[in-house]
Write an enzyme that holds these catalytic residues in place. Structure first.
Site, short mmCIF file in Angstrom:
data_model
loop_
_atom_site.label_atom_id
_atom_site.label_comp_id
_atom_site.label_asym_id
_atom_site.label_seq_id
_atom_site.Cartn_x
_atom_site.Cartn_y
_atom_site.Cartn_z
N THR A 75 -2.45 -3.90 -6.35
CA THR A 75 -2.40 -3.68 -7.80
C THR A 75 -3.45 -2.66 -8.27
OG1 THR A 75 -3.85 -5.56 -8.17
CG2 THR A 75 -1.48 -5.98 -8.30
N THR A 77 -6.73 -2.23 -6.43
CA THR A 77 -8.09 -2.62 -6.02
C THR A 77 -8.88 -1.45 -5.43
OG1 THR A 77 -6.94 -4.61 -5.29
CG2 THR A 77 -9.28 -4.49 -4.82
N THR A 78 -8.23 -0.69 -4.54
CA THR A 78 -8.94 0.39 -3.86
C THR A 78 -9.42 1.44 -4.87
OG1 THR A 78 -7.37 0.04 -2.05
CG2 THR A 78 -8.74 2.00 -1.91
N HIS A 141 -9.10 -11.36 -3.80
CA HIS A 141 -7.72 -11.46 -4.30
C HIS A 141 -7.44 -12.88 -4.80
CE1 HIS A 141 -6.48 -7.51 -3.12
NE2 HIS A 141 -6.59 -7.71 -1.83
N TYR A 231 -3.14 -0.96 -14.02
CA TYR A 231 -2.98 0.27 -13.23
C TYR A 231 -2.35 1.38 -14.09
CZ TYR A 231 -1.46 3.08 -9.14
OH TYR A 231 -1.26 4.08 -8.22
N ARG A 297 -0.82 5.49 -0.49
CA ARG A 297 0.57 5.82 -0.13
C ARG A 297 1.10 6.86 -1.12
NH1 ARG A 297 5.80 4.13 -1.21
NH2 ARG A 297 5.00 2.98 -2.99
N LYS A 298 1.60 6.39 -2.29
CA LYS A 298 2.15 7.33 -3.28
C LYS A 298 1.31 7.41 -4.53
CE LYS A 298 6.96 8.40 -2.96
NZ LYS A 298 8.30 8.21 -3.56
P1 PAP Z 1 -5.26 -3.68 -1.60
O1 PAP Z 1 -4.90 -4.87 -2.41
O2 PAP Z 1 -4.77 -3.79 -0.19
O3 PAP Z 1 -6.67 -3.29 -1.72
P2 PAP Z 1 -4.60 -1.83 -3.62
O4 PAP Z 1 -5.64 -0.79 -3.56
O5 PAP Z 1 -4.75 -2.85 -4.67
O6 PAP Z 1 -4.39 -2.48 -2.21
O7 PAP Z 1 -3.20 -1.13 -3.86
C1 PAP Z 1 -2.78 -0.03 -3.13
C2 PAP Z 1 -2.00 0.85 -4.09
O8 PAP Z 1 -2.90 1.60 -4.91
C3 PAP Z 1 -1.15 1.85 -3.34
O9 PAP Z 1 -0.01 2.06 -4.17
P3 PAP Z 1 1.38 2.63 -3.64
O10 PAP Z 1 1.75 1.85 -2.42
O11 PAP Z 1 2.36 2.42 -4.75
O12 PAP Z 1 1.16 4.07 -3.36
C4 PAP Z 1 -2.07 3.06 -3.31
O13 PAP Z 1 -1.42 4.26 -3.07
C5 PAP Z 1 -2.66 2.99 -4.70
N1 PAP Z 1 -3.93 3.73 -4.82
C6 PAP Z 1 -4.98 3.73 -3.97
N2 PAP Z 1 -5.93 4.54 -4.43
C7 PAP Z 1 -5.49 5.08 -5.60
C8 PAP Z 1 -6.03 6.02 -6.53
N3 PAP Z 1 -7.21 6.57 -6.34
N4 PAP Z 1 -5.28 6.31 -7.62
C9 PAP Z 1 -4.07 5.76 -7.81
N5 PAP Z 1 -3.50 4.89 -6.96
C10 PAP Z 1 -4.20 4.55 -5.86
#
Ligand code: PAP
Length: 335
Positions: A75, A77-78, A141, A231, A297-298
């Site tokens: 959601t 977190t990163t 989480h 987000y 990812r995206k």
């Molecule tokens: P986690 O719970 O395993 O830590 P988390 O970071 O919450 O994962 O979610 C990952 C999503 O955040 C990914 O989305 P997607 O699969 O739809 O692409 C990831 O790409 C997205 N994400 C990570 N970093 C960023 C960022 N800097 N800006 C926008 N989206 C991001």
């Protein structure tokens, strides 16, 4: 709460005790190679996360100064870890020398039940938590109710990130698929199976809406304790939300910083396009089972449209409307 309190003594939890606890819990598969989730304190956990959660609950002592990112997996977190790290450390390590240049965001902000507690220690063991300087930046989480008591009763602050359920589910599907492919064990999951489990509330740390709504309610009742972020809002208006985060953690941006462009620099550095391309995030693993790049990812709002059938869209829309009715909470589904 005593700000100098330290970790409760090990041992963490014995295998025997864990087996006893597990025996009494309802179980369910969730569309990933028959892997099981266990229903504990109103939420679903994988077996290994249950063990870690139990030891986290029993041993963690919060400091009043702790800043803890919470939220369901996938959601945001990163992203929030990156932003928070930069906000808090902006005086000692400006953008050009910040820790994210050499570390994945998850290596700078530990996930308590993932990195610290449990049988597969990746980074520090629990006692190292005591050595981290204040404010400690941590994450979990866990839903609100099962949080360790000291988190709920101390003055530590929680930053909750959530995302529309359509994209959160889509992101979860891709993440789990990448994990299965990396482990080379079993077949990759089918989107429709994970979708059905999600609608039944059976995904890790789910039910999704119950997780979100308890924190939503807490953020309304105790706005100094819980900051609720979406987000989609961060994508739409990063400047206002970065300011909200900085104020919430007691480190507001000064007018001088604003005029110097510090806010924009942080946003740009942590933007998906920039952070995904850093060498440190492109290769290697976190622990042994996650590829660092699988956390980027995206990074879009609305990718669910490429995965949901019309019937799935209708079902999820109805579920969301039913769960959120009268709560004042809503989600944006497309950019
Ligand atoms: P986690 O719970 O395993 O830590 P988390 O970071 O919450 O994962 O979610 C990952 C999503 O955040 C990914 O989305 P997607 O699969 O739809 O692409 C990831 O790409 C997205 N994400 C990570 N970093 C960023 C960022 N800097 N800006 C926008 N989206 C991001």
């Amino acid at each position: 709460m005593n700000n100098n309190a330290t970790q409760k003594e090990l041992p963490i939890i014995s295998q025997e005790e864990l087996e006893e606890i597990k025996k009494a819990l309802p179980k369910s598969s969730w569309g990933v190679n028959g892997r099981e989730l266990l229903f504990y304190q109103g939420f679903w956990f994988s077996e290994s996360m249950l063990a870690r959660t139990l030891s986290f609950q029993r041993h963690f002592i919060a400091r009043d100064s702790d800043l803890i990112i919470t939220g369901l997996p996938k959601t945001g977190t990163t992203w929030l870890k990156s932003l928070l790290h930069m906000i808090v450390n902006r005086e000692i390590s400006p953008v050009t020398q910040n820790g994210l240049l050499k570390n994945h965001p998850h290596e700078l902000v530990y996930t308590l039940e993932g990195d610290i507690y449990g049988e597969a220690f990746a980074y520090p063991q629990p006692q190292h938590l005591d050595e981290l300087p204040s404010p400690r930046l941590l994450s979990t989480h866990l839903p609100y109710a099962p949080l360790p008591e000291s988190i709920r009763t101390s003055n530590c602050r929680l930053l909750y990130t959530c995302r529309n359920p359509f994209d959160a589910l889509t992101s979860l599907f891709h993440f789990v698929t990448a994990m299965v492919e990396k482990s080379n064990v079993g077949e990759p999951p089918r989107f429709e199976d994970i979708f059905e489990s999600f609608c039944q509330g059976k995904t890790p740390n789910g039910p999704f809406f119950e997780h979100v709504l308890t924190y939503w309610k807490m953020s309304l009742e105790q706005p100094d304790k819980v900051l609720f972020l979406k987000y989609e809002d961060l994508k739409d208006d990063p400047v206002s939300h970065l300011k909200r985060v900085a104020e919430f953690v007691g480190m507001p941006f000064t007018l001088f910083e604003e005029s110097e462009g510090v806010i924009d620099q942080i946003i740009e550095f942590c933007s998906f396009g920039n952070i995904k391309e850093l060498e440190v995030n492109k290769t290697g693993d976190l622990k042994t089972f996650f590829e660092k790049k699988s956390f980027f990812r995206k990074g879009e709002v609305g990718d669910w449209k490429n995965h949901f059938t019309p019937a799935m869209t209708e079902k999820m829309t109805e579920l969301m409307e039913e769960k959120l009715r009268g709560t004042g909470l809503s989600f944006k589904l497309i950019p």
